[in-house]
Enzyme design. Structure first.
Site, PDB file in Angstrom:
ATOM      1  N   LYS A 109      14.560 -20.731  -2.667  1.00 39.35           N
ATOM      2  CA  LYS A 109      15.976 -21.118  -2.659  1.00 39.35           C
ATOM      3  C   LYS A 109      16.813 -20.141  -1.829  1.00 39.35           C
ATOM      4  CE  LYS A 109      15.241 -24.297  -5.948  1.00 39.35           C
ATOM      5  NZ  LYS A 109      13.870 -24.263  -6.443  1.00 39.35           N
TER       6      LYS A 109
HETATM    7  C1  LIG Z   1      13.049 -25.224  -6.831  1.00 41.41           C
HETATM    8  C2  LIG Z   1      11.614 -24.931  -6.869  1.00 41.41           C
HETATM    9  C3  LIG Z   1      10.649 -25.928  -6.671  1.00 41.41           C
HETATM   10  C4  LIG Z   1      11.026 -27.381  -6.477  1.00 41.41           C
HETATM   11  O1  LIG Z   1      11.708 -27.594  -5.275  1.00 41.41           O
HETATM   12  P1  LIG Z   1      12.467 -28.974  -5.008  1.00 41.41           P
HETATM   13  O2  LIG Z   1      13.266 -28.746  -3.782  1.00 41.41           O
HETATM   14  O3  LIG Z   1      13.308 -29.201  -6.219  1.00 41.41           O
HETATM   15  O4  LIG Z   1      11.428 -30.012  -4.853  1.00 41.41           O
HETATM   16  C5  LIG Z   1       9.320 -25.548  -6.649  1.00 41.41           C
HETATM   17  N1  LIG Z   1       8.952 -24.279  -6.840  1.00 41.41           N
HETATM   18  C6  LIG Z   1       9.852 -23.290  -7.035  1.00 41.41           C
HETATM   19  C7  LIG Z   1       9.354 -21.898  -7.254  1.00 41.41           C
HETATM   20  C8  LIG Z   1      11.202 -23.579  -7.053  1.00 41.41           C
HETATM   21  O5  LIG Z   1      12.086 -22.586  -7.251  1.00 41.41           O
END
Ligand SMILES: *Cc1c(COP(=O)(O)O)cnc(C)c1O
Length: 464
Positions: A109
């Site tokens: 993120k």
């Molecule tokens: C947010 C997240 C996901 C999922 O990602 P999306 O964009 O919601 O599909 C998978 N793994 C981790 C570690 C995350 O933080």
């Protein structure tokens, strides 16, 4: 460059407005009216920020922020603690791991949000306004947003997370940030309850206007655009030839960003969607029917999601960009909990996407296997990507890039169970467990959440 809502009943907007709005006023998601092509692809040896600039620029249209991209991407990625920013590690003759977790909060993120924080700041300063960001998090978006927006003069942040359902590291990363403009709220419900409340707050016009509400979930187009850059970079680093990607998925945001990179001209040949036991997406790609069921807690809590918001953007494409059809389908999904696509639409989807669901036991086995085969320790989410890529039929000649979405120390219990060793947090978070926490717990009740946001954010905005 203009953006339209997938539900067709919100005004078309320019980039800066889409950035600041997040969700469209009709409940839909903004998408570009036509996908731009990459005008230039940086050399395979270029620094990562050049890929970010090159990939994002076409989305900015006439925005004055476009000229600032080289400087902003440089600043955003300077906070990553690996010289490659997003290193690509070779695991075997045809498999690479794209590590996306070297940012401040140890999950992918940060890649988008470190940049979005700077973009918000510039866009708000230009308009002399402030805004409140309200987001739902299954664990990682919250801390990444809080870290990207803390102490910014024109922004308040309220993050809703499901009480007791995040890992302790995830919770502490949210509750130990001392900045007065960021707030983590534990909601007595699931991630989907949190996400529903955020959507309801966006649908409340009066609330939205008095807060200048915005979103940092992957419903925000700018976040998707920022993520599509690493697919472009990975393709370039591997020689710009057809490449498969395997992506652990919850909200369908990350894997949809790969779809966008492909639409812009990147040689993305196949996309593997890896889910945990909350497998609504896997069932969809196997059957053409999207059918929600209850959420079960797993070792990969960031993917404990049943309603994948970003799927609506793919549905819009599968439906030939027919917004009325999307609107009706989503209304039907809301009332009955399921919808179907036609066999032709499913075929179109599965020409590009394959999917597999990986349960906790297989997740642990994959962490162990990868460690034994390569010496590399992966987190449970990353393990789902790798395990899924081996469950589906892939052309063995395609290079495969599997996405490592979180640092193993973010999920130490699962990793220790698999490897017998507890992964250590990096130095900048080494004292996380000693920092004081600030926790607000609220019931799963929209009115209480709404008053909380009013209380923490409005006092300041009326004074400003
Ligand atoms: C947010 C997240 C996901 C999922 O990602 P999306 O964009 O919601 O599909 C998978 N793994 C981790 C570690 C995350 O933080």
């Amino acid at each position: 460059m203009r953006y339209a809502s997938t539900r067709g009943q919100a005004p078309d907007l320019e980039f800066d407005d889409v950035l600041l709005a997040g969700l469209a006023a009709d409940g839909g998601l903004y998408v570009p009216k036509t996908f731009p092509r990459l005008d230039t692809v940086p050399a395979s040896t270029a620094p990562y920020q050049d890929f970010a600039t090159a990939t994002l620029k076409p989305f900015f249209g006439d925005s004055a922020l476009a000229a600032e991209l080289p400087e902003l991407t440089k600043q955003a990625y300077a906070r990553f603690d690996h010289a490659a920013v997003l290193p690509l590690l070779q695991l075997d003759h045809r498999t690479w791991l794209l590590e996306l977790f070297h940012g401040p909060t140890l999950a992918f993120k940060d890649v988008a949000l470190q940049l979005l924080g700077l973009l918000f700041d510039r866009a708000l300063a230009k308009r002399q306004r402030r805004m409140t960001v309200v987001g739902a998090t299954s664990g990682d978006t919250g801390s990444a947003a809080m870290e990207a927006l803390r102490d910014r003069a024109n922004v308040d942040v309220v993050v809703l997370y499901p009480h007791g359902r995040t890992s302790e590291v995830q919770r502490r990363q949210m509750t130990t940030i001392p900045s007065a403009n960021v707030h983590a709220v534990a909601v007595e419900g699931t991630f989907d309850d949190c996400q529903d409340m955020v959507k309801a707050l966006f649908a409340d016009t009066a609330f939205r206007d008095r807060h200048g509400l915005s979103a940092v979930n992957s419903i925000n187009w700018a976040r998707i655009a920022a993520q599509s850059a690493y697919y472009v970079a990975a393709c370039a680093r591997l020689g710009w030839k057809p490449t498969a990607f395997s992506v652990p998925t919850g909200n369908f945001g990350n894997v949809y960003a790969a779809y966008v990179a492909r639409a812009m001209g990147a040689p993305v040949a196949k996309l593997v969607v890896g889910t945990n036991s909350n497998d609504i997406l896997t069932r969809f790609f196997h059957s053409g029917r999207m059918q929600s069921s209850g959420v079960v807690p797993t070792l990969s809590p960031s993917m404990d999601i049943q309603v994948s918001s970003n799927f609506e953007r793919l549905l819009f494409e599968l439906a030939g960009r027919d917004a009325t059809r999307v609107r009706d389908t989503m209304a039907g999904f809301r009332s009955s909990g399921s919808f179907d696509v036609s066999p032709a639409e499913l075929k179109q989807a599965t020409d590009l996407f394959a999917a597999a669901a990986i349960d906790d036991e297989a997740t642990i086995a994959e962490i162990r296997r990868t460690r034994a085969a390569t010496g590399i320790t992966i987190d449970p989410h990353s393990a789902i990507g790798l395990a899924a890529s081996r469950r589906v039929q892939l052309d063995p000649d395609l290079p495969l890039v599997s996405l490592a979405c979180a640092h193993p120390a973010k999920f130490p219990d699962a990793v220790e169970r698999a490897t017998g060793e507890r992964p250590k947090l990096p130095a900048h978070l080494a004292d996380l467990f000693d920092r004081p926490e600030r926790i607000t717990i609220l019931p799963n009740d929209l009115n209480q959440v709404r008053s909380f946001v009013d209380r923490v954010a409005l006092t300041k905005s009326s004074a400003a």
